[in-house]
Design an enzyme around this catalytic site. Structure first.
Site, PDB file in Angstrom:
ATOM      1  N   HIS A 168       0.851  -1.196   0.000  1.00 23.10           N
ATOM      2  CA  HIS A 168       0.000   0.000   0.000  1.00 23.10           C
ATOM      3  C   HIS A 168       0.887   1.246   0.000  1.00 23.10           C
ATOM      4  O   HIS A 168       0.957   1.986   0.986  1.00 23.10           O
ATOM      5  CB  HIS A 168      -0.863  -0.093   1.268  1.00 23.10           C
ATOM      6  CG  HIS A 168      -1.963   0.893   1.422  1.00 23.10           C
ATOM      7  ND1 HIS A 168      -1.814   2.246   1.206  1.00 23.10           N
ATOM      8  CD2 HIS A 168      -3.239   0.727   1.823  1.00 23.10           C
ATOM      9  CE1 HIS A 168      -2.966   2.851   1.479  1.00 23.10           C
ATOM     10  NE2 HIS A 168      -3.840   1.951   1.848  1.00 23.10           N
ATOM     11  N   GLU A 270      -1.137   1.339  -5.213  1.00 23.51           N
ATOM     12  CA  GLU A 270      -0.861   0.084  -4.521  1.00 23.51           C
ATOM     13  C   GLU A 270      -0.775  -1.072  -5.514  1.00 23.51           C
ATOM     14  O   GLU A 270      -1.568  -1.146  -6.455  1.00 23.51           O
ATOM     15  CB  GLU A 270      -1.984  -0.168  -3.503  1.00 23.51           C
ATOM     16  CG  GLU A 270      -2.209   1.029  -2.600  1.00 23.51           C
ATOM     17  CD  GLU A 270      -3.478   0.913  -1.759  1.00 23.51           C
ATOM     18  OE1 GLU A 270      -3.803  -0.207  -1.320  1.00 23.51           O
ATOM     19  OE2 GLU A 270      -4.136   1.942  -1.560  1.00 23.51           O
TER      20      GLU A 270
HETATM   21  C1  BG6 Z   1      -6.969   2.183   0.623  1.00 25.90           C
HETATM   22  C2  BG6 Z   1      -8.425   1.882   0.516  1.00 25.90           C
HETATM   23  O1  BG6 Z   1      -6.245   1.107   0.139  1.00 25.90           O
HETATM   24  O2  BG6 Z   1      -6.622   2.379   1.993  1.00 25.90           O
HETATM   25  C3  BG6 Z   1      -9.230   3.006   1.145  1.00 25.90           C
HETATM   26  O3  BG6 Z   1      -8.782   1.707  -0.842  1.00 25.90           O
HETATM   27  C4  BG6 Z   1      -8.776   3.254   2.569  1.00 25.90           C
HETATM   28  O4  BG6 Z   1     -10.613   2.676   1.118  1.00 25.90           O
HETATM   29  C5  BG6 Z   1      -7.271   3.497   2.576  1.00 25.90           C
HETATM   30  O5  BG6 Z   1      -9.457   4.382   3.098  1.00 25.90           O
HETATM   31  C6  BG6 Z   1      -6.676   3.724   3.961  1.00 25.90           C
HETATM   32  O6  BG6 Z   1      -7.006   2.654   4.806  1.00 25.90           O
HETATM   33  P1  BG6 Z   1      -6.595   2.675   6.330  1.00 25.90           P
HETATM   34  O7  BG6 Z   1      -7.204   1.447   6.935  1.00 25.90           O
HETATM   35  O8  BG6 Z   1      -5.092   2.660   6.370  1.00 25.90           O
HETATM   36  O9  BG6 Z   1      -7.144   3.955   6.904  1.00 25.90           O
END
Ligand code: BG6
Length: 299
Positions: A168, A270
């Site tokens: 990510h 990602e």
């Molecule tokens: C992304 C998702 O990968 O991660 C989003 O597509 C999400 O929907 C974002 O808001 C952040 O996620 P987190 O759990 O780290 O706040």
């Protein structure tokens, strides 16, 4: 053979295991071609800077550094599910890997790069989770003028397993409003902000509002061109999904670990295997997702 934790005294000169923010252990890499920081908490890369260049990875100044939370920014590892768990609403978003303590099992200097490997295996906590299988994860981060991330999952269970995964990556941009992501032209995507409707890109991805898109069956290279003209190229192996995300104003303000104005300075592109692209492994089988970043224009 299961790799054993490395003796800190045996680390090469360019690698140090130190205490980072929040008292969490961090591997600091200072190689000839690039430097990086990698927390054992979540195997979370929080920086990578090619020598003589600008930081490529974005980290929130508001991030918490605590075992109870994932670090905000850098490269969270989403595994073994992506987003909300489909069967257990109480399970942590994006899986348990980014909340787990990984161990350092290898560090070596090779050519101009420095490769560091962290390991995570099933534990009583993961076996009691929504994904109770036996597994081993090895994550190798190779730091140089480019950055390579390779996540290998081995099925140590007696049954076949399947899982989702995403590296990510939060990338630093000069201004999201002048940024485009190329390589997804004409690609269909799931719009997570419009009841999961299926839409199709008509050109490079540009940003004028909150953006949260999943591209399935997509393994071609992408690139991020930001307001300064810098281009960061992203190529992958064994990764069939992409996610592009920017929270924009309201969502950034709603997140306690994300500065209100920081949304202008980042984009997540990602590299993943999610939904229908989830990985299936027979007992003893392994799968490696690799992503490589290169700065191909400085801007
Ligand atoms: C992304 C998702 O990968 O991660 C989003 O597509 C999400 O929907 C974002 O808001 C952040 O996620 P987190 O759990 O780290 O706040």
């Amino acid at each position: 053979m299961i790799p054993a934790p490395i003796d800190p005294a045996a680390l090469p000169a360019s690698v140090r295991l130190e205490t980072g923010d929040g008292g969490l252990p961090v591997v600091r890499v200072a190689g000839p071609a690039g430097s990086a920081e990698l927390y054992l908490h979540g195997a979370h890369l929080t920086s990578w800077t090619p020598t003589g260049g600008r930081p490529v990875i974005w980290l929130s100044a508001a991030s918490l550094f605590t075992e109870a939370k994932a670090i905000r920014g850098g490269v969270p590892i989403c595994f073994p599910w992506f987003g909300a768990n489909p069967t257990d609403p109480a399970a942590p978003a994006h899986g348990f890997a980014r909340l787990a303590e990984w161990e350092l099992v290898d560090a070596r200097e090779e050519h101009d790069g420095v490769a560091v490997t962290l390991r995570l295996a099933d534990s009583p906590a993961t076996r009691a989770s929504a994904w109770p299988h036996r597994f081993e994860a090895l994550y190798t981060v190779t730091v140089g003028a480019g950055l390579s991330l390779a996540l290998t999952i081995t099925n140590r269970d007696t049954d076949a397993v399947s899982y989702e995964e995403a590296l990510h990556t939060y990338l630093a941009v000069d201004d999201i409003r002048d940024t485009e992501v190329t390589g997804l032209e004409s690609a269909p995507f799931i719009n997570q902000l419009a009841a999961m409707s299926i839409e199709t890109e008509t050109g490079p991805v540009r940003f004028a509002a909150e953006t949260d898109r999943i591209y399935l069956d997509h393994n071609a290279a992408t690139a991020v061109v930001d307001g300064s003209g810098r281009t960061v190229s992203i190529s992958t192996d064994e990764s069939n999904s992409r996610i592009v995300w920017n929270p924009w104003i309201a969502k950034a303000a709603s997140m306690g670990d994300f500065g209100d104005d920081e949304w202008t300075r980042m984009v997540c592109v990602e590299s993943a295997n999610v939904r229908e692209n989830r990985v299936r492994l027979n007992p003893g089988q392994s799968h490696t997702l690799t992503v490589v970043f290169d700065v191909t224009a400085q801007g």
